[in-house]
Design an enzyme around this catalytic site. Structure first.
Site, PDB file in Angstrom:
ATOM      1  N   CYS A   1      -2.247   9.261   2.663  1.00 31.41           N
ATOM      2  CA  CYS A   1      -2.041   8.697   1.326  1.00 31.41           C
ATOM      3  C   CYS A   1      -3.243   8.992   0.442  1.00 31.41           C
ATOM      4  O   CYS A   1      -3.105   9.286  -0.734  1.00 31.41           O
ATOM      5  CB  CYS A   1      -1.832   7.194   1.446  1.00 31.41           C
ATOM      6  SG  CYS A   1      -3.111   6.381   2.412  1.00 31.41           S
TER       7      CYS A   1
ATOM      8  N   GLU B   1       0.883  -1.180   0.000  1.00 31.85           N
ATOM      9  CA  GLU B   1       0.000   0.000   0.000  1.00 31.85           C
ATOM     10  C   GLU B   1       0.910   1.215   0.000  1.00 31.85           C
ATOM     11  O   GLU B   1       1.520   1.535   1.025  1.00 31.85           O
ATOM     12  CB  GLU B   1      -0.892  -0.005   1.258  1.00 31.85           C
ATOM     13  CG  GLU B   1      -1.824  -1.188   1.369  1.00 31.85           C
ATOM     14  CD  GLU B   1      -3.031  -1.098   0.441  1.00 31.85           C
ATOM     15  OE1 GLU B   1      -3.137  -0.126  -0.325  1.00 31.85           O
ATOM     16  OE2 GLU B   1      -3.860  -2.017   0.475  1.00 31.85           O
TER      17      GLU B   1
HETATM   18  P1  NAD Z   1       8.357   5.236   4.383  1.00 30.96           P
HETATM   19  O1  NAD Z   1       8.282   4.453   3.141  1.00 30.96           O
HETATM   20  O2  NAD Z   1       9.505   6.139   4.583  1.00 30.96           O
HETATM   21  O3  NAD Z   1       8.342   4.271   5.671  1.00 30.96           O
HETATM   22  C1  NAD Z   1       7.312   3.326   5.890  1.00 30.96           C
HETATM   23  C2  NAD Z   1       7.825   2.251   6.817  1.00 30.96           C
HETATM   24  O4  NAD Z   1       8.850   1.514   6.153  1.00 30.96           O
HETATM   25  C3  NAD Z   1       8.452   2.776   8.098  1.00 30.96           C
HETATM   26  O5  NAD Z   1       8.121   1.909   9.167  1.00 30.96           O
HETATM   27  C4  NAD Z   1       9.941   2.713   7.780  1.00 30.96           C
HETATM   28  O6  NAD Z   1      10.758   2.637   8.927  1.00 30.96           O
HETATM   29  C5  NAD Z   1      10.016   1.447   6.950  1.00 30.96           C
HETATM   30  N1  NAD Z   1      11.175   1.333   6.066  1.00 30.96           N
HETATM   31  C6  NAD Z   1      12.007   2.309   5.635  1.00 30.96           C
HETATM   32  N2  NAD Z   1      12.934   1.790   4.777  1.00 30.96           N
HETATM   33  C7  NAD Z   1      12.656   0.475   4.665  1.00 30.96           C
HETATM   34  C8  NAD Z   1      13.236  -0.595   3.917  1.00 30.96           C
HETATM   35  N3  NAD Z   1      14.284  -0.406   3.108  1.00 30.96           N
HETATM   36  N4  NAD Z   1      12.676  -1.814   4.015  1.00 30.96           N
HETATM   37  C9  NAD Z   1      11.592  -2.029   4.807  1.00 30.96           C
HETATM   38  N5  NAD Z   1      11.009  -1.062   5.541  1.00 30.96           N
HETATM   39  C10 NAD Z   1      11.536   0.178   5.478  1.00 30.96           C
HETATM   40  O7  NAD Z   1       6.970   6.023   4.491  1.00 30.96           O
HETATM   41  P2  NAD Z   1       6.541   7.080   5.593  1.00 30.96           P
HETATM   42  O8  NAD Z   1       7.268   8.355   5.327  1.00 30.96           O
HETATM   43  O9  NAD Z   1       6.592   6.464   6.945  1.00 30.96           O
HETATM   44  O10 NAD Z   1       4.977   7.248   5.232  1.00 30.96           O
HETATM   45  C11 NAD Z   1       4.491   8.111   4.255  1.00 30.96           C
HETATM   46  C12 NAD Z   1       4.233   7.354   2.954  1.00 30.96           C
HETATM   47  O11 NAD Z   1       3.337   6.269   3.197  1.00 30.96           O
HETATM   48  C13 NAD Z   1       3.542   8.228   1.915  1.00 30.96           C
HETATM   49  O12 NAD Z   1       4.110   7.993   0.649  1.00 30.96           O
HETATM   50  C14 NAD Z   1       2.096   7.736   1.945  1.00 30.96           C
HETATM   51  O13 NAD Z   1       1.364   7.961   0.760  1.00 30.96           O
HETATM   52  C15 NAD Z   1       2.291   6.284   2.207  1.00 30.96           C
HETATM   53  N6  NAD Z   1       1.063   5.724   2.766  1.00 30.96           N
HETATM   54  C16 NAD Z   1       0.325   4.860   1.985  1.00 30.96           C
HETATM   55  C17 NAD Z   1      -0.880   4.355   2.470  1.00 30.96           C
HETATM   56  C18 NAD Z   1      -1.729   3.411   1.652  1.00 30.96           C
HETATM   57  O14 NAD Z   1      -2.639   2.806   2.209  1.00 30.96           O
HETATM   58  N7  NAD Z   1      -1.491   3.263   0.371  1.00 30.96           N
HETATM   59  C19 NAD Z   1      -1.322   4.723   3.747  1.00 30.96           C
HETATM   60  C20 NAD Z   1      -0.548   5.603   4.495  1.00 30.96           C
HETATM   61  C21 NAD Z   1       0.654   6.084   4.003  1.00 30.96           C
END
Ligand code: NAD
Length: 493
Positions: A300, A266
């Site tokens: 998101c 997601e």
């Molecule tokens: P992010 O991708 O930076 O981090 C998300 C999670 O992934 C965090 O827990 C982070 O620590 C972890 N992470 C970071 N690097 C990783 C790696 N290499 N491997 C595995 N995990 C890793 O996102 P964010 O800044 O926390 O959140 C904002 C983003 O999330 C926005 O792009 C938003 O659109 C998206 N989002 C999507 C949905 C959806 O349902 N589609 C919902 C909410 C947020």
């Protein structure tokens, strides 16, 4: 009701007494194999409204991570053998204990998320009153049919094994437990990692269910940048349910490919809202505004581009600016606040860099709120006035209160703009004629298209993205099936 703002020292007193009542200060623990455990080192969790230290959480090391996966694997053999009813009754008992601590969870979310109380209440209620009971009420019974030439064919949904759940910082409680609950009820065990920016509420829930759930079925870990990759490549992980940015989603995909893990991704979004010429502006302006700015635009599925027919553009622009001007941005512990800070400094810096590019291009600005000085992560509500729909700062995802109002002449033009980004998460259409609304909705390239509403999610309604917004769905029977593999039993009759 508009609440009166209180002086800064009173806000600080309100925060301190709420945090003391919720026991926030100090070091939180991880949950591994039914025990609360720490690590050699800890990470700071900062208050987004003040920049001050809120609490510390473990920076887990590889051995701790391996212990969490080993516990999840051991627990799977017995948990997966229980009936759905037996699992449901244990999970319901656990959630009863979480419900008894609702007020404490609201305070934690306000503090770490920088939320006004109403928004923290909403997220806690979404999990405790809506998603958890909604998902726990579901099941996937066997489907049996006689197939001529084959015999008796049974479709059985079997749990996958150990599920990795990784969540972002914008809705930490909902986007963590909306994975945990379906994974567990379907018979899997879980290793969950919240974002290191917002781990506190998630860890507190884990502590509240620790002594009720069988050891090892739910493990919750926290740590720095190395932890996510450890989890997504871990040999004991069978499935990854990831919510986060598209950029990280690509890394997760790559990392999971070596062991062919099941994936639900997601990812980011850049939702368009299309306002048709026959819209009733007074009726839609509040849901449109909150569709754009809920969680301070850090959603998101918030509307990031509002496309308005040229005949109604000025009217919508005036109504939106007026609504924005009535909002109060500030510390969530101030009862007058309706929009809080950006959750973390890195995200604030990204928004400020985008704002600098916008100013350099001399883009017209329809509305911009006041700057707030101090150590908090504040970025004013900003609405661009008919920028080029092809500019980077319109096509990429602005994760914060920076939005574009865009004028269109024909519905074909509006749809071309709406569908022109790499994302395909959500979208909406606003107007009066049901046939026209439906026709436009069917042409939007998004996982969910709302009509006269936005941001409405429900545990019974599948939700997922198209294009770079990811693949797989959550919620509904379709979402539950993503935590299972289909075992077909084909019997000669
Ligand atoms: P992010 O991708 O930076 O981090 C998300 C999670 O992934 C965090 O827990 C982070 O620590 C972890 N992470 C970071 N690097 C990783 C790696 N290499 N491997 C595995 N995990 C890793 O996102 P964010 O800044 O926390 O959140 C904002 C983003 O999330 C926005 O792009 C938003 O659109 C998206 N989002 C999507 C949905 C959806 O349902 N589609 C919902 C909410 C947020």
């Amino acid at each position: 009701m508009v609440e009166q703002s209180v002086p800064a020292d009173s806000v600080s007193a309100l925060r301190e007494s709420a945090l003391a009542a919720a026991g926030v200060r100090g070091i939180f623990t991880n949950l591994i194999d039914g025990k609360s455990v720490g690590a050699r080192n800890n990470l700071d969790v900062l208050d987004p409204a003040t920049g001050e230290l809120l609490a510390k959480v473990p920076d887990i090391e590889r051995d701790g991570m391996d212990a969490a996966f080993a516990a999840a694997r051991r627990a799977f053999s017995s948990w997966s053998k229980l009936t759905w009813e037996a699992r449901r009754s244990i999970l319901e008992k656990a959630f009863e204990n979480v419900k008894a601590h609702r007020e404490e969870l609201v305070t934690l979310l306000m503090a770490e998320g920088g939320r006004p109380r109403s928004l923290a209440l909403w997220e806690v209620a979404a999990v405790l009153d809506d998603f958890a009971p909604g998902v726990l009420a579901q099941s996937l019974p066997d489907v049996e049919a006689t197939q001529p030439g084959v015999g008796r064919v049974t479709r059985h949904y079997a749990p996958l094994g150990v599920v990795v759940a990784i969540s972002p910082w914008n809705l930490p409680l909902l986007l963590s437990y909306d994975k945990v609950v379906p994974a567990l009820i379907a018979g899997n065990t879980v290793v969950l990692k919240p974002s290191f920016y917002t781990p506190l509420t998630v860890l507190r829930v884990a502590e509240l269910v620790r002594d009720i759930l069988p050891a090892g079925i739910l493990n919750v870990v926290t740590g720095g940048d190395n932890v996510g990759p450890w989890m997504t490549s871990h040999p004991e992980a069978d499935k990854i349910s990831f919510t986060g940015s598209t950029q990280t989603g690509r890394r997760v995909f790559e990392s999971a490919s070596q062991t062919l893990k099941h994936l639900t991704l997601e990812l980011g979004g850049n939702d368009a809202g299309i306002v048709l010429p026959d819209v009733d502006v007074d009726a839609v302006i509040a849901p449109i505004f909150w569709g754009m700015f809920l969680v301070n635009g850090q959603g998101c599925i918030t509307i990031k581009r509002l496309l308005v027919h040229e005949s109604r553009y000025d009217e919508v622009a005036a109504a939106l600016s007026k609504f924005a001007g009535e909002q109060v941005m500030g510390d969530g512990f101030d009862p007058a606040t309706t929009i809080g800070p950006i959750q973390n400094r890195a995200q604030l810096l990204r928004l400020q860099a985008t704002w600098a590019a916008i100013q350099k291009d001399g883009v017209a600005v329809l509305y911009r709120g006041e700057e707030i000085e101090g150590k908090g992560n504040f970025f004013p509500v900003t609405i661009l006035d008919n920028p080029s729909p092809h500019a980077d700062y319109v096509k990429l995802e602005n994760f914060g209160p920076l939005r574009s109002l865009i004028k269109y002449s024909t519905i074909d033009e509006a749809l071309a703009i709406a569908n022109s980004t790499d994302y395909g998460l959500g979208g909406s259409v606003w107007g009066r004629d049901p046939a026209e609304l439906d026709a436009v909705a069917h042409r939007m390239e998004a996982g969910t298209v709302w009509i006269n509403q936005h941001l409405v999610v429900n545990p019974s309604v599948p939700f997922g993205g198209n294009k770079d917004s990811g693949f797989g769905v959550q919620y509904g029977a379709e979402g539950l099936k993503e935590y299972c593999y289909l075992r077909v039993i084909s019997a000669k009759t």
